[in-house]
Motif scaffolding. Sequence first.
Motif, PDB file in Angstrom:
ATOM      1  N   LEU A  12      48.082  18.313 -17.480  1.00 18.70           N
ATOM      2  CA  LEU A  12      48.079  19.784 -17.430  1.00 18.70           C
ATOM      3  C   LEU A  12      49.494  20.303 -17.225  1.00 18.70           C
ATOM      4  O   LEU A  12      49.920  21.248 -17.873  1.00 18.70           O
ATOM      5  CB  LEU A  12      47.173  20.246 -16.272  1.00 18.70           C
ATOM      6  N   VAL A  13      50.215  19.673 -16.317  1.00 14.21           N
ATOM      7  CA  VAL A  13      51.579  20.099 -16.030  1.00 14.21           C
ATOM      8  C   VAL A  13      52.540  19.082 -16.663  1.00 14.21           C
ATOM      9  O   VAL A  13      52.385  17.876 -16.481  1.00 14.21           O
ATOM     10  CB  VAL A  13      51.811  20.184 -14.504  1.00 14.21           C
ATOM     11  N   GLY A  14      53.503  19.586 -17.395  1.00 12.82           N
ATOM     12  CA  GLY A  14      54.468  18.676 -18.016  1.00 12.82           C
ATOM     13  C   GLY A  14      54.261  18.535 -19.507  1.00 12.82           C
ATOM     14  O   GLY A  14      55.058  17.897 -20.194  1.00 12.82           O
ATOM     15  N   SER A  15      53.211  19.103 -20.024  1.00  4.03           N
ATOM     16  CA  SER A  15      52.937  19.059 -21.460  1.00  4.03           C
ATOM     17  C   SER A  15      52.164  20.332 -21.775  1.00  4.03           C
ATOM     18  O   SER A  15      51.511  20.884 -20.894  1.00  4.03           O
ATOM     19  CB  SER A  15      52.084  17.839 -21.790  1.00  4.03           C
ATOM     20  N   MET A  16      52.247  20.800 -23.008  1.00  3.20           N
ATOM     21  CA  MET A  16      51.434  21.974 -23.357  1.00  3.20           C
ATOM     22  C   MET A  16      50.278  21.598 -24.276  1.00  3.20           C
ATOM     23  O   MET A  16      49.649  22.462 -24.873  1.00  3.20           O
ATOM     24  CB  MET A  16      52.308  23.057 -23.970  1.00  3.20           C
ATOM     25  N   SER A  17      49.995  20.318 -24.364  1.00  2.00           N
ATOM     26  CA  SER A  17      48.909  19.905 -25.258  1.00  2.00           C
ATOM     27  C   SER A  17      47.552  20.420 -24.784  1.00  2.00           C
ATOM     28  O   SER A  17      46.683  20.720 -25.604  1.00  2.00           O
ATOM     29  CB  SER A  17      48.881  18.381 -25.378  1.00  2.00           C
ATOM     30  N   ASP A  56      55.505  29.281 -14.079  1.00  2.00           N
ATOM     31  CA  ASP A  56      56.357  28.172 -14.533  1.00  2.00           C
ATOM     32  C   ASP A  56      55.563  26.971 -15.041  1.00  2.00           C
ATOM     33  O   ASP A  56      56.148  26.026 -15.568  1.00  2.00           O
ATOM     34  CB  ASP A  56      57.268  27.701 -13.381  1.00  2.00           C
ATOM     35  N   TYR A  57      54.266  26.970 -14.817  1.00  2.54           N
ATOM     36  CA  TYR A  57      53.448  25.810 -15.193  1.00  2.54           C
ATOM     37  C   TYR A  57      52.216  26.268 -15.970  1.00  2.54           C
ATOM     38  O   TYR A  57      51.744  27.383 -15.795  1.00  2.54           O
ATOM     39  CB  TYR A  57      52.968  25.066 -13.936  1.00  2.54           C
ATOM     40  N   SER A  58      51.697  25.367 -16.787  1.00  2.00           N
ATOM     41  CA  SER A  58      50.431  25.674 -17.463  1.00  2.00           C
ATOM     42  C   SER A  58      49.334  25.816 -16.413  1.00  2.00           C
ATOM     43  O   SER A  58      49.290  25.043 -15.457  1.00  2.00           O
ATOM     44  CB  SER A  58      50.056  24.538 -18.422  1.00  2.00           C
ATOM     45  N   HIS A  59      48.493  26.806 -16.597  1.00  2.00           N
ATOM     46  CA  HIS A  59      47.367  27.000 -15.665  1.00  2.00           C
ATOM     47  C   HIS A  59      46.162  27.393 -16.510  1.00  2.00           C
ATOM     48  O   HIS A  59      46.156  28.432 -17.149  1.00  2.00           O
ATOM     49  CB  HIS A  59      47.697  28.063 -14.611  1.00  2.00           C
ATOM     50  N   LEU A  60      45.173  26.542 -16.538  1.00  2.00           N
ATOM     51  CA  LEU A  60      44.089  26.737 -17.512  1.00  2.00           C
ATOM     52  C   LEU A  60      42.715  26.887 -16.876  1.00  2.00           C
ATOM     53  O   LEU A  60      41.712  26.897 -17.585  1.00  2.00           O
ATOM     54  CB  LEU A  60      44.083  25.557 -18.505  1.00  2.00           C
ATOM     55  N   GLU A  61      42.649  27.006 -15.560  1.00  2.00           N
ATOM     56  CA  GLU A  61      41.319  27.063 -14.933  1.00  2.00           C
ATOM     57  C   GLU A  61      40.489  28.230 -15.474  1.00  2.00           C
ATOM     58  O   GLU A  61      39.311  28.072 -15.767  1.00  2.00           O
ATOM     59  CB  GLU A  61      41.461  27.155 -13.410  1.00  2.00           C
TER      60      GLU A  61
END
Lengths: 119, 136, 100
Positions: A12-17, A56-61
């Motif tokens: 989840l964090v460190g990639s946008m896949s 700053d990070y992906s957050h998808l919840e």
Amino acid sequence: MATLTIGTFSSLVGSMSLDFVAKLSTAAVNKGHKVNIWLSGNATMLAKKGQKAFKDYSHLEKSIRELLSKGVEITTCEACTLARGIHKEDTIEGIRWDAMHWYLAKIANSDRVLHIGGE
Amino acid sequence: MADTKLLFLVQRPPYKSENPRLAITHAISYQTVDLFLEEGETVTPVLAFVGDGVLNCLKDQKSIQTYDTTSTETHVKNSLLLDIKVIVCKEDLERLGISHDRLADAADMGAESSINVAPFVEIMKEMETSKHLLCF
Amino acid sequence: MKLGVFLSDLRRTENTIERLKAEKFGIFLVSNGIYHATLKFNGEISPVLKIQGANYYALLEDLQTRGLSENNLVDKKIKVITYDGLVDLIMNDYEQLAWL
């Protein structure tokens, strides 16, 4: 309408896949397709609830909860999840826990499969 | 009776990432997939190693001694024991200077099948006859 | 075989894409794969764009995320698509999908 199954190992964090997975799934569901998502390896982090929505990070919840509410089946690999110290009570309600054979069965009955296994 | 053939294509070397190992364990899970399938439905996995992925198949891996984790070699051997078709790309072995006798073998575990070394064109044929492709 | 390949990196560790052959071949440039659609390398287009008969697509949101647009495409054969367009393509035009 067709069935799309997506499997992914990306974190989840460190990639946008995983952002890609969420957006593609949303677009497919909105067009009336059935979508299944398999989380394995580092992607099991996506199942964790309580994600802080730092910009700053992906957050998808929020996206994941919306996909679940639209009937998307999301399953996290039990062994991969536990190996990361994430327990059932830590995960978003509605996400299934199962093993790799669940994914293979979904693949067998899907029209399209996108497996994001290489990065 | 419906069978679904799936090709697991492993392109990356072991240990730097978890993905090659997960490719093999996902393929092996076909053993219990019938729990989720209708009567008469089956899944047949084929494991193909191409590019630097062929390095997963080297024998004498000692990760259990060095890091206390199972090796990709062990998983390859388990695949052979379960009669999964395992193919290693001939051109990539040649490119990396790896002779066939350096590849894992599960005869010591009682496996009847062994690794098939085949040109990429044969792997393409497997791809063409599979319903879905999973790349690792 | 109607094969759709997703390329998500600029630098790659495998050479699978150059070896694949398909009756219908689609290459989806997503994530950092969009740089293949927008950069030249020592004055040449990426080898990824030289596959005979392939159809090329670049994901609009991934272009925009990286400060790029349709104006930066290095080859006219690349089509810019949205997620909606991507869903239609993978459901209607390509049967097998590979994320390299």
